[in-house]
Design a protein around this motif. Sequence first.
Motif, mmCIF file in Angstrom:
data_model
loop_
_atom_site.group_PDB
_atom_site.id
_atom_site.type_symbol
_atom_site.label_atom_id
_atom_site.label_comp_id
_atom_site.label_asym_id
_atom_site.label_seq_id
_atom_site.Cartn_x
_atom_site.Cartn_y
_atom_site.Cartn_z
ATOM 1 N N SER A 201 0.815 -1.222 0.000
ATOM 2 C CA SER A 201 0.000 0.000 0.000
ATOM 3 C C SER A 201 0.845 1.267 0.000
ATOM 4 O O SER A 201 2.070 1.228 -0.058
ATOM 5 N N GLY A 202 0.143 2.381 0.059
ATOM 6 C CA GLY A 202 0.802 3.676 0.121
ATOM 7 C C GLY A 202 1.726 3.761 1.323
ATOM 8 O O GLY A 202 2.672 4.542 1.335
ATOM 9 N N GLY A 203 1.471 2.931 2.318
ATOM 10 C CA GLY A 203 2.334 2.888 3.487
ATOM 11 C C GLY A 203 3.758 2.516 3.123
ATOM 12 O O GLY A 203 4.727 3.040 3.676
ATOM 13 N N LEU A 205 4.940 2.674 -0.224
ATOM 14 C CA LEU A 205 5.375 3.610 -1.256
ATOM 15 C C LEU A 205 5.740 4.980 -0.670
ATOM 16 O O LEU A 205 6.486 5.736 -1.280
ATOM 17 N N TYR A 221 5.600 -7.131 -3.110
ATOM 18 C CA TYR A 221 5.268 -5.705 -3.209
ATOM 19 C C TYR A 221 3.937 -5.585 -3.934
ATOM 20 O O TYR A 221 3.778 -6.111 -5.032
ATOM 21 N N SER A 222 2.986 -4.926 -3.321
ATOM 22 C CA SER A 222 1.729 -4.690 -4.028
ATOM 23 C C SER A 222 0.911 -3.589 -3.361
ATOM 24 O O SER A 222 1.324 -2.986 -2.378
ATOM 25 N N VAL A 223 -0.278 -3.402 -3.929
ATOM 26 C CA VAL A 223 -1.139 -2.312 -3.494
ATOM 27 C C VAL A 223 -1.805 -2.628 -2.151
ATOM 28 O O VAL A 223 -2.140 -1.735 -1.390
ATOM 29 N N TYR A 229 -6.897 -7.926 0.114
ATOM 30 C CA TYR A 229 -7.500 -8.086 -1.211
ATOM 31 C C TYR A 229 -8.658 -9.080 -1.144
ATOM 32 O O TYR A 229 -9.760 -8.798 -1.587
ATOM 33 N N ALA A 246 -3.271 -14.088 -7.878
ATOM 34 C CA ALA A 246 -4.024 -13.305 -8.874
ATOM 35 C C ALA A 246 -3.355 -11.972 -9.209
ATOM 36 O O ALA A 246 -3.297 -11.596 -10.376
ATOM 37 N N ILE A 247 -2.896 -11.237 -8.192
ATOM 38 C CA ILE A 247 -2.451 -9.876 -8.507
ATOM 39 C C ILE A 247 -0.935 -9.726 -8.640
ATOM 40 O O ILE A 247 -0.436 -8.615 -8.786
ATOM 41 N N ARG A 248 -0.228 -10.811 -8.636
ATOM 42 C CA ARG A 248 1.210 -10.788 -8.955
ATOM 43 C C ARG A 248 2.002 -9.869 -8.031
ATOM 44 O O ARG A 248 2.143 -8.682 -8.278
ATOM 45 N N ILE A 254 7.170 -8.332 -10.211
ATOM 46 C CA ILE A 254 7.301 -6.872 -10.110
ATOM 47 C C ILE A 254 8.410 -6.393 -11.058
ATOM 48 O O ILE A 254 8.325 -5.307 -11.621
ATOM 49 N N LEU A 257 6.867 -6.531 -14.559
ATOM 50 C CA LEU A 257 5.900 -5.447 -14.764
ATOM 51 C C LEU A 257 6.587 -4.091 -14.919
ATOM 52 O O LEU A 257 5.927 -3.069 -15.089
ATOM 53 N N VAL A 259 8.355 -2.443 -12.690
ATOM 54 C CA VAL A 259 8.394 -1.604 -11.484
ATOM 55 C C VAL A 259 9.729 -1.781 -10.768
ATOM 56 O O VAL A 259 10.413 -0.808 -10.467
#
Lengths: 316, 282
Positions: A201-203, A205, A221-223, A229, A246-248, A254, A257, A259
């Motif tokens: 999350s933004g935490g 980032l 690493y993800s949202v 989720y 599912a969300i890699r 990463i 993608l 990133v």
Amino acid sequence: MAAILEFERPIQELENKINELRKFSSEKGIDLSNEIAILEKRAGEVRKSIYGNLNSWQHVLIARHPQRPNTYDYINFIFDDFIELHGDRYFGDDPAVVGGVGWFNGRPVTVIGQLKGKDTNENLARNFGMAHPEGYRKAVRLMKQAEKFNRPVICFIDTPGAYPGIGAEERGQFEAIARSMSVMSTLKVPIVTIVIGEGFSGGALGIGVGDRILMQEHAIYSVITPEGYASILWKDSSRARDAAEAIRIIARDILELGVADKIIAEPLGGAHQDPEAAAAMLGKALTETLDELLKLKLEDLTSQRYEKFRSIGNLK
Amino acid sequence: MVLDAFRKQKNVAAPLELENRDIPDGIWSKCGHCGEILLNKDLIRNYKVCQCGFHFRLTAPERIQMTLDSGSFREIDAGLLPVNPFALSDYAGKLVEARNKSGLNEAVIYGEGTIDKIPVVVVVMDTNFMMASMGTVAGEKITRAMELATAECKPLIIFAASGGARMQEGILSLMQLAKTVEALARLNEAGQLYITVITDPTTGGVSASFAALGDIILAEPDSMIGFTGPRVIEQTIRQKLPEGFQRAEFFKQHGFIDKIVPRPQMKETLAKLLALHLQGEK
């Protein structure tokens, strides 16, 4: 001895057998070295096969392993004369974010990182690595300080997210994270961010806008966490494993993608199997990355940083 | 320009009669605060604000209509379609649903227009499209709006609303936070005005990126704003949150919002602020 993860049982069983044979052999004075060698060979194969074919959820388990080296461990291993600097100068000192100055390869650097504990007490003291606004404001203060003294910034990401609490919201968690990203986006010194465990999350980032994003082999690493989720989108947090697929979220994904810029290898089975070796690998990757960045002219550095994020998910 | 305040409608059908019936689309709306049943045409005339002060959420086209000079808005990149980077079938279905529900291709629209004849670049987020969550394409459109404002030396106004990052796009959606913040830094360096208008609700990654970084941050009354949504906080701390927690008024009191502006005064307020920041003479 590192805690054993479920999928590591076959390795553990072989190791137990080897130990039994050794004990038996020395107690009874019988030579079992052939049998032991066979089992050791077998254990090596099983290790390679298990660790070489990890699914995303198994990476999650390694990334969250309680004995996984944390920010403090890497600071101790790879920086000399590190001096921790405390406080955001506005409200307090966030124990979930550590920061300070030290030497790296004979050069002063600023180090900032989210800090998870290794047991319940440490985790309670460190808020499980979940930062309050003060953590991001401390990071901003130390980054501006690094800019003033022209030293690179190294950020270690290791957090399930920013702290979700009353005080954190009241003191502007959203503003603190946004401000920190904003300061990083224009900082006039190189910034290397390294995901060493979980980055969600933004935490995460909030201290993650850098010139290069490195990830350790088993870092994720993800949202949002796979649990988050599954709970929000499927109303079923027990499906975290499915979400992880599912969300890699694993380092390899990463990187693919666009990133992450580089994956830092870990000792077989994860950094906790040999923290010192893991730190050496991390230090080597950091050296290479910093050498690259320090060669760049300032305007190239900041324009490349812009392009790096600008091109993520680029539409043709 | 003096804007109409809400005039109480005398002949509104008795609320009790309608309470347990479905309210037909397009004729009536029920106030989410006082429960009053309101005629939609009256509601629109009053900026979709109930007499009790409750601000109904707006669609993006309604927002444009209420804020920009009539006929001045030119939408850009309207045809950009969301992407489904991990080919998730449930997400594909949600996107179709969202498109049908909102009539939009994405949760974000942007373009150029004027407010009291002052040219602006404007971004509007529409909660009817997947709670205005920010995915790759939403982030791309916002970034392009920022780059356009920078290139054309125009002020930027963003009406923020969002449930946060669009989780179905994973790390790519998270990175849109960084992307928009980077683009804003360039607008900032160019000395351009950026006004954020917080609308209900602005949470998660959107609150923690461009929405928090306006030179001036306005908010509509009672808008929910915050990084973590109230339900997650309640689950974490296992206690009920106090009344008004994370509302615009709460954050104004805590120093994070410049001014709370009721919707009927929004255009006028923006026009005044824009005029104060015009380069050169008035």
